[in-house]
Design an enzyme around this catalytic site. Structure first.
Site, PDB file in Angstrom:
ATOM      1  N   GLU A 174      14.382 -44.769  -2.860  1.00 32.91           N
ATOM      2  CA  GLU A 174      13.397 -44.415  -1.836  1.00 32.91           C
ATOM      3  C   GLU A 174      13.879 -44.745  -0.424  1.00 32.91           C
ATOM      4  O   GLU A 174      13.119 -44.651   0.538  1.00 32.91           O
ATOM      5  CB  GLU A 174      12.061 -45.110  -2.128  1.00 32.91           C
ATOM      6  CG  GLU A 174      12.187 -46.591  -2.393  1.00 32.91           C
ATOM      7  CD  GLU A 174      10.936 -47.194  -3.020  1.00 32.91           C
ATOM      8  OE1 GLU A 174       9.823 -46.753  -2.673  1.00 32.91           O
ATOM      9  OE2 GLU A 174      11.061 -48.119  -3.841  1.00 32.91           O
TER      10      GLU A 174
ATOM     11  N   LYS B  26       0.832  -1.207   0.000  1.00 30.75           N
ATOM     12  CA  LYS B  26       0.000   0.000   0.000  1.00 30.75           C
ATOM     13  C   LYS B  26       0.866   1.255   0.000  1.00 30.75           C
ATOM     14  O   LYS B  26       0.657   2.179  -0.802  1.00 30.75           O
ATOM     15  CB  LYS B  26      -0.941  -0.001   1.201  1.00 30.75           C
ATOM     16  CG  LYS B  26      -1.997   1.110   1.152  1.00 30.75           C
ATOM     17  CD  LYS B  26      -2.781   1.190   2.465  1.00 30.75           C
ATOM     18  CE  LYS B  26      -3.618  -0.036   2.710  1.00 30.75           C
ATOM     19  NZ  LYS B  26      -4.837  -0.072   1.875  1.00 30.75           N
TER      20      LYS B  26
ATOM     21  N   GLY C  24      11.568 -41.987  -5.380  1.00 35.61           N
ATOM     22  CA  GLY C  24      10.243 -42.188  -4.767  1.00 35.61           C
ATOM     23  C   GLY C  24      10.175 -41.378  -3.482  1.00 35.61           C
ATOM     24  O   GLY C  24      10.424 -41.888  -2.387  1.00 35.61           O
TER      25      GLY C  24
ATOM     26  N   MET D 112      -5.767  -7.280   8.508  1.00 33.50           N
ATOM     27  CA  MET D 112      -5.223  -6.406   9.547  1.00 33.50           C
ATOM     28  C   MET D 112      -6.127  -5.196   9.723  1.00 33.50           C
ATOM     29  O   MET D 112      -7.175  -5.095   9.096  1.00 33.50           O
ATOM     30  CB  MET D 112      -3.787  -6.017   9.200  1.00 33.50           C
ATOM     31  CG  MET D 112      -2.827  -7.190   9.340  1.00 33.50           C
ATOM     32  SD  MET D 112      -1.137  -6.754   8.910  1.00 33.50           S
ATOM     33  CE  MET D 112      -1.257  -6.534   7.146  1.00 33.50           C
TER      34      MET D 112
ATOM     35  N   ASN E 174       7.858 -40.111  -1.702  1.00 36.75           N
ATOM     36  CA  ASN E 174       6.904 -40.426  -0.630  1.00 36.75           C
ATOM     37  C   ASN E 174       7.587 -41.306   0.416  1.00 36.75           C
ATOM     38  O   ASN E 174       7.614 -40.992   1.612  1.00 36.75           O
ATOM     39  CB  ASN E 174       5.670 -41.145  -1.192  1.00 36.75           C
ATOM     40  CG  ASN E 174       4.864 -40.284  -2.140  1.00 36.75           C
ATOM     41  OD1 ASN E 174       5.019 -39.071  -2.151  1.00 36.75           O
ATOM     42  ND2 ASN E 174       4.012 -40.896  -2.931  1.00 36.75           N
TER      43      ASN E 174
ATOM     44  N   ARG F 161      -3.268  -1.791  -6.237  1.00 34.29           N
ATOM     45  CA  ARG F 161      -2.437  -2.980  -6.043  1.00 34.29           C
ATOM     46  C   ARG F 161      -2.790  -3.962  -7.157  1.00 34.29           C
ATOM     47  O   ARG F 161      -3.865  -3.874  -7.760  1.00 34.29           O
ATOM     48  CB  ARG F 161      -2.684  -3.622  -4.677  1.00 34.29           C
ATOM     49  CG  ARG F 161      -4.118  -4.055  -4.435  1.00 34.29           C
ATOM     50  CD  ARG F 161      -4.333  -4.498  -2.996  1.00 34.29           C
ATOM     51  NE  ARG F 161      -5.742  -4.795  -2.709  1.00 34.29           N
ATOM     52  CZ  ARG F 161      -6.232  -5.001  -1.503  1.00 34.29           C
ATOM     53  NH1 ARG F 161      -5.439  -4.930  -0.445  1.00 34.29           N
ATOM     54  NH2 ARG F 161      -7.516  -5.278  -1.324  1.00 34.29           N
TER      55      ARG F 161
ATOM     56  N   ARG G  62       6.539 -49.974 -12.464  1.00 32.89           N
ATOM     57  CA  ARG G  62       7.156 -50.475 -11.225  1.00 32.89           C
ATOM     58  C   ARG G  62       6.644 -51.883 -10.949  1.00 32.89           C
ATOM     59  O   ARG G  62       5.439 -52.128 -10.920  1.00 32.89           O
ATOM     60  CB  ARG G  62       6.797 -49.556 -10.050  1.00 32.89           C
ATOM     61  CG  ARG G  62       7.434 -49.992  -8.745  1.00 32.89           C
ATOM     62  CD  ARG G  62       7.075 -49.053  -7.605  1.00 32.89           C
ATOM     63  NE  ARG G  62       5.687 -49.195  -7.185  1.00 32.89           N
ATOM     64  CZ  ARG G  62       5.078 -48.413  -6.277  1.00 32.89           C
ATOM     65  NH1 ARG G  62       5.752 -47.425  -5.740  1.00 32.89           N
ATOM     66  NH2 ARG G  62       3.826 -48.611  -5.947  1.00 32.89           N
TER      67      ARG G  62
ATOM     68  N   CYS H  29       8.961 -39.504  -8.830  1.00 29.88           N
ATOM     69  CA  CYS H  29       7.612 -40.025  -9.057  1.00 29.88           C
ATOM     70  C   CYS H  29       6.725 -39.977  -7.815  1.00 29.88           C
ATOM     71  O   CYS H  29       5.616 -40.492  -7.823  1.00 29.88           O
ATOM     72  CB  CYS H  29       7.661 -41.445  -9.598  1.00 29.88           C
ATOM     73  SG  CYS H  29       8.434 -42.635  -8.479  1.00 29.88           S
TER      74      CYS H  29
ATOM     75  N   GLY I 190      -8.324  -7.310   4.362  1.00 30.43           N
ATOM     76  CA  GLY I 190      -9.170  -7.403   5.543  1.00 30.43           C
ATOM     77  C   GLY I 190      -8.554  -8.088   6.740  1.00 30.43           C
ATOM     78  O   GLY I 190      -9.185  -8.193   7.789  1.00 30.43           O
TER      79      GLY I 190
ATOM     80  N   SER J 214      14.463 -43.307 -10.390  1.00 31.63           N
ATOM     81  CA  SER J 214      13.260 -42.519 -10.122  1.00 31.63           C
ATOM     82  C   SER J 214      13.175 -42.353  -8.612  1.00 31.63           C
ATOM     83  O   SER J 214      13.109 -43.341  -7.875  1.00 31.63           O
ATOM     84  CB  SER J 214      12.004 -43.227 -10.647  1.00 31.63           C
ATOM     85  OG  SER J 214      10.865 -42.438 -10.393  1.00 31.63           O
TER      86      SER J 214
ATOM     87  N   ARG K 105      -3.694   2.918   8.448  1.00 29.78           N
ATOM     88  CA  ARG K 105      -3.951   1.637   7.786  1.00 29.78           C
ATOM     89  C   ARG K 105      -2.691   0.781   7.747  1.00 29.78           C
ATOM     90  O   ARG K 105      -1.580   1.295   7.720  1.00 29.78           O
ATOM     91  CB  ARG K 105      -4.412   1.851   6.333  1.00 29.78           C
ATOM     92  CG  ARG K 105      -5.654   2.704   6.154  1.00 29.78           C
ATOM     93  CD  ARG K 105      -5.849   2.983   4.663  1.00 29.78           C
ATOM     94  NE  ARG K 105      -6.885   3.956   4.390  1.00 29.78           N
ATOM     95  CZ  ARG K 105      -8.116   3.663   3.970  1.00 29.78           C
ATOM     96  NH1 ARG K 105      -8.465   2.417   3.785  1.00 29.78           N
ATOM     97  NH2 ARG K 105      -8.993   4.619   3.730  1.00 29.78           N
TER      98      ARG K 105
ATOM     99  N   TYR L 178      12.978 -35.308 -15.481  1.00 33.14           N
ATOM    100  CA  TYR L 178      11.517 -35.207 -15.497  1.00 33.14           C
ATOM    101  C   TYR L 178      10.949 -35.295 -14.083  1.00 33.14           C
ATOM    102  O   TYR L 178      11.623 -35.743 -13.143  1.00 33.14           O
ATOM    103  CB  TYR L 178      10.895 -36.305 -16.375  1.00 33.14           C
ATOM    104  CG  TYR L 178      11.026 -37.706 -15.817  1.00 33.14           C
ATOM    105  CD1 TYR L 178      10.084 -38.225 -14.917  1.00 33.14           C
ATOM    106  CD2 TYR L 178      12.101 -38.522 -16.174  1.00 33.14           C
ATOM    107  CE1 TYR L 178      10.215 -39.504 -14.405  1.00 33.14           C
ATOM    108  CE2 TYR L 178      12.244 -39.797 -15.658  1.00 33.14           C
ATOM    109  CZ  TYR L 178      11.290 -40.291 -14.770  1.00 33.14           C
ATOM    110  OH  TYR L 178      11.417 -41.550 -14.260  1.00 33.14           O
TER     111      TYR L 178
ATOM    112  N   HIS M  75     -15.759  -8.468   1.339  1.00 31.18           N
ATOM    113  CA  HIS M  75     -14.694  -9.281   1.928  1.00 31.18           C
ATOM    114  C   HIS M  75     -14.773 -10.721   1.443  1.00 31.18           C
ATOM    115  O   HIS M  75     -13.779 -11.312   1.012  1.00 31.18           O
ATOM    116  CB  HIS M  75     -14.792  -9.223   3.460  1.00 31.18           C
ATOM    117  CG  HIS M  75     -13.831 -10.137   4.150  1.00 31.18           C
ATOM    118  ND1 HIS M  75     -14.185 -11.393   4.578  1.00 31.18           N
ATOM    119  CD2 HIS M  75     -12.521  -9.995   4.455  1.00 31.18           C
ATOM    120  CE1 HIS M  75     -13.131 -11.974   5.137  1.00 31.18           C
ATOM    121  NE2 HIS M  75     -12.113 -11.151   5.076  1.00 31.18           N
TER     122      HIS M  75
END
Length: 887
Positions: free
Chosen positions: A758, A27, A779, A108, A781, A351, A630, A844, A106, A777, A97, A864, A467
């Protein structure tokens, strides 16, 4: 040289500019910029974000010299405006402000009309010759200040106001007289004294410092903290404070206040879009207290209220000119606030406007066509996370629907869910997996947590710039606002539509944020259609990115969807998902229950043609593109029933005794299956399983090459390798089967054999493992689970606490932990390439669709990323952002 904490703007000159957002906040930086380019901006000054940092570092104390700087700049404002702060005859009033470097609409606090007291209000009356205006401004100031600075709940004074309107028999604030407002000011101050045990401050300088402290304090209020978490805004950024001379939109019918967007923030259409109110102050527009009016005649408005173009035509034309100036200057869609005082237009804010994903894409593409920006800038204008909004179903136009009400289409999209009436209820419901619609008379910033949790928002009051509308558009959620057709009753936990339908808490409704319709029950949806501007933008995206984007897909249908979204192959095909299909689970269980190799091979012979059929379907959909398959990963017990009734039923079907089946289930049971007999460990102890799968893959590929002229390079991936000897043995087995099949079909075919990285040990010894791998690859996770020692299935009980407490910046299963897990990925890449320079590297895990994780993958040099089909466009855009970020 002493630090500079205050920056002045006014009369066409400013000490700051638009490039100083980190210091002056968005602002403050834009007020300075608008002043410098000659727009009508009321004079004022900005206290920097550095003061906010010092404020919290020093237990809410200000740095030395700030008070003197503020007083010096206040004197500059007095000189320019020809008024004096606290003067009884000609008083200067100011607004205070917030203004962080990133927009937080909205979240603050703001205080208007500061400087009023029982003495200065008389000066305002003499200057304006309007007693009603003066006391209206005074009561607004008392209401805001008592709430924001003194901590008194705003509903207390609001209740007194409603009582006054009821007593006078009026509905609108504008119907109250000067005497009414004067009496209310007295009642407000008496109530403050009674409630808080202290008087409302009369000294304008005390008021000013109270307000400055409150605005800095609001940086750490609950709604601001919640919003920052939702939008990844760091707490250390802090907010600036803007002190600006007041201009008044509530001095009569030649005064007004409004909010506008230089283009439609919902659709991106290039027309001036906004709302205003005659004889009002800014909060009246965004709070939804009164129904706002459109700024131009072409804007749809079902209430048929007169537009600003008709009521204040000269000011409207000036605003249209400013719209053009701002777009040409900032080269982006702007969100502006303005006030008209006695026929004179003032700009209070500009803005970059928050917009939906559809709007972001259209604005970006249109601005390239208009010559305002280039293609690179257009690509960077669209945040990858925004695309998620486009990749979900919309309402089926052919579906039956019972429309019970219609409001303003404030934020597009479709949402169905159970009705709740409080933000806390919405948040609690979301935590247990319920989909809800939050229904409010009007939303306030305190509702932010519930707005995030809900599928969509319905409000009875408020306009297109309220809002609720602004926040939901920013979140990409559906919103129907200003729905005067419904009457909300919080006490009864229900709302009634004009047609007599009553909807209670827990009832299901559907919202269409594109039309404003509210429907009873759940309405059917259709898949998204991505064409036009989306296709143009994604064409530019693909010219800039270097990282390929594949998909995680286990079926021909998933493969087809992913190709339509631009996938360049399959990075993970999980073969175990195929084992659970109803037509083959019996054969899988027969294989598991077999007592010897012969029995297992007999069962696997039944599975082989089924797996082969799966691969033919997937290869066809991915014609000419790489497919990484896999081999079986989960432990065998996952394919067997665990409940007693299911064990008895299966035993009967399989022709074995229930006890024999129980014994097998017990034998296969593992205390920690994630670290148990799974992945390559299964392939080594039961090589016939992997041999069947490899045969199915290669037969499918060879048949398509021989019979349909396909070009296929199957990528066979062996999971959970920890030591190179595992991969070496399984590679030998795989090569043997591959060569047998190729010889049998008499075709030429290239194939690759690689592994998933992995486990931490695999990353640490990637140089050795790469000697037996054509590709890696990652893994991520499982690599996240094994690096943190976390179970993905159980960590939901405590990970949210870690994130909320700041122990972790984000959930590591959602966004890659770049310092820990990421370090292992980087190490695996470097070590792998050290012994096999041409090794293909990819990722992956679901991190492959997380924008910040994709950017990391680009930086470490992966070839990739692979993610779920619906996240492919997100990954493509993130990859382009990563490449452009290097230039």
């Amino acid at each position: 040289m002493a630090a500079k904490y205050v920056y002045f703007f006014g009369a066409g000159k400013a000490e700051g500019n638009a490039e100083m957002k980190n210091l002056l906040g968005g602002k403050g930086a834009n007020l300075a910029e608008m002043t410098s380019i000659g727009l009508p901006v009321p004079a004022g000054f900005t206290i920097t974000t550095e003061v906010c940092t010092e404020f919290y570092k020093n237990e809410r104390n200000y740095p030395a010299g700030l008070k003197e700087e503020v007083e010096a700049n206040l004197r500059k404002v007095e000189e320019l405006m020809g008024k004096k702060f606290g003067d009884p005859e000609n008083p200067l009033l100011v607004s205070v402000r917030s203004g962080a470097r990133a927009s937080m609409p909205g979240m603050m606090d703001t205080i208007l009309n500061l400087g009023l007291n029982d003495t200065t209000v008389q000066g305002i009356i003499r200057q304006s010759k309007d007693e009603r205006f003066a006391y209206d401004a005074y009561r607004r100031f008392v209401q805001m200040y008592s709430d924001v600075v003194m901590g008194m709940h705003k509903d207390v004074l609001e209740h007194l106001l409603e009582n006054k309107k009821e007593e006078k028999g009026v509905h609108l604030d504008t119907d109250l007289t000067a005497a009414d407002w004067k009496e209310l000011v007295g009642q407000f101050k008496a109530n403050i004294r009674e409630t808080l045990g202290k008087d409302f401050p009369e000294d304008p300088h005390e008021q000013l410092w109270g307000a400055i402290g409150a605005v800095f304090g609001s940086w750490m209020n609950p709604r601001a903290i919640t919003y920052r978490k939702l939008t990844n805004i760091p707490a250390e950024w802090g907010t600036a404070v803007n002190v600006q001379s007041m201009v008044f939109g509530n001095m009569g019918n030649d005064c007004a206040t409004g909010v506008a967007f230089t283009r439609d923030p919902s659709t991106g259409e290039n027309y001036f879009y906004g709302e205003y109110l005659v004889n009002a102050q800014g909060e009246d527009v965004v709070a939804g207290i009164r129904t706002p009016q459109p700024i131009n005649k072409s804007q749809k408005n079902e209430c048929s209220l007169p537009s600003m173009e008709e009521v204040l035509p000269e000011c409207y034309q000036q605003l249209v000119q400013i719209r053009g100036i701002l777009e040409r200057h900032y080269k982006d869609m702007q969100d502006i606030e303005f006030t008209i005082e006695k026929g004179k237009l003032y700009m209070l804010q500009t803005r970059n406007g928050k917009r939906t994903a559809n709007a972001a894409i259209k604005v970006a593409v249109d601005m390239v066509k208009e010559g305002l920006i280039d293609e690179k800038t257009a690509v960077l204008r669209v945040a990858p996370s925004q695309l998620d909004q486009l990749l979900h179903p919309s309402l089926d136009p052919k579906a039956k629907k019972k429309v019970i009400a219609k409001g303003l289409p404030a934020s597009p999209g479709a949402a169905s869910g159970e009705v709740v009436f409080t933000a806390d209820e919405a948040e609690a419901a979301a935590k247990i997996g319920l989909k809800v619609i939050l229904v409010r008379v009007e939303t306030s910033p305190e509702d932010i947590h519930g707005m995030h949790a809900a599928q969509g928002i319905l409000t009875a009051r408020g306009g297109m710039t309220s809002h609720a509308a602004v926040v939901e558009r920013g979140m990409g959620k559906c919103c129907v606002a200003g729905c005067g057709d419904v009457k909300v009753n919080y006490a009864a936990e229900q709302f009634a539509a004009n047609n007599g339908v009553v909807v209670k808490k827990g009832d299901v409704i559907t919202l269409d944020g594109s039309t404003g319709e509210v429907m009873l029950g759940e309405v059917a949806t259709v898949p998204p259609q991505l064409t036009g501007d989306f296709g143009i933008l994604m064409g530019w995206v693909d010219t800039f990115r270097k990282l390929k984007v594949r998909t995680n897909a286990d079926t021909p249908n998933d493969s087809r969807v992913a190709r339509e979204f631009g996938a360049e192959g399959i990075g993970l095909c999980r073969t175990e998902h195929m084992f659970f299909e109803a037509d083959r689970i019996a054969a899988v269980r027969e294989m598991i229950l077999a007592e010897d190799l012969e029995g297992r091979q007999k069962a696997l012979a039944k599975i082989l043609p089924m797996q082969k059929g799966d691969f033919i379907g997937i290869f066809r959909e991915m014609k000419g593109l790489p497919v990484t398959i896999r081999l079986l990963d989960p432990p065998l017990h996952e394919f067997l029933p665990q409940e007693e009734k299911d064990i008895e039923a299966l035993a009967k079907t399989m022709g074995v005794s229930p006890q024999a089946l129980r014994n097998k289930v017990e034998f296969l049971h593992e205390f920690n299956p994630m670290l148990g007999h799974r992945g390559c460990r299964l392939g080594l102890t039961y090589p016939e399983i992997y041999e069947m799968q490899v045969r199915a893959i290669m037969e499918a590929a060879c048949e398509l090459i021989k019979n349909e002229g396909f070009t296929i390079v199957p990528e066979i991936m062996i999971p959970l390798v920890a030591v190179v000897e595992e991969l070496k043995k399984l590679r030998e087995n795989t090569v043997k089967v591959c060569e047998e099949v190729i010889a049998g079909y008499g075709v030429k075919i290239e194939y690759l054999i690689g592994t998933m990285i992995e486990l931490p040990r695999a990353a640490l010894t990637a140089d050795a493992i790469a000697t037996e791998a054509d590709f890696f690859s990652f893994g991520t996770n499982d690599l996240t689970q094994t690096t943190f020692g976390l179970s993905r299935d159980d960590s939901g009980k405590f990970l949210p606490f870690y994130v909320e407490s700041g122990l972790l910046p984000e959930d590591p299963f959602v966004s890659l932990d770049q310092d820990g897990v990421g370090l292992l990925v980087r190490m695996g890449c470097e070590k792998g390439r050290s012994t096999r320079p041409d090794i293909k590297l990819g990722i992956c895990g679901e991190h492959g669709g997380d924008p910040s994780s994709v950017i990391f993958c680009h930086k470490v040099g992966l070839d990739y990323v692979s993610c779920s089909p619906f996240r492919v466009p997100i990954a493509r855009l993130a990859a382009a952002h990563a490449a452009l970020g290097e230039k």
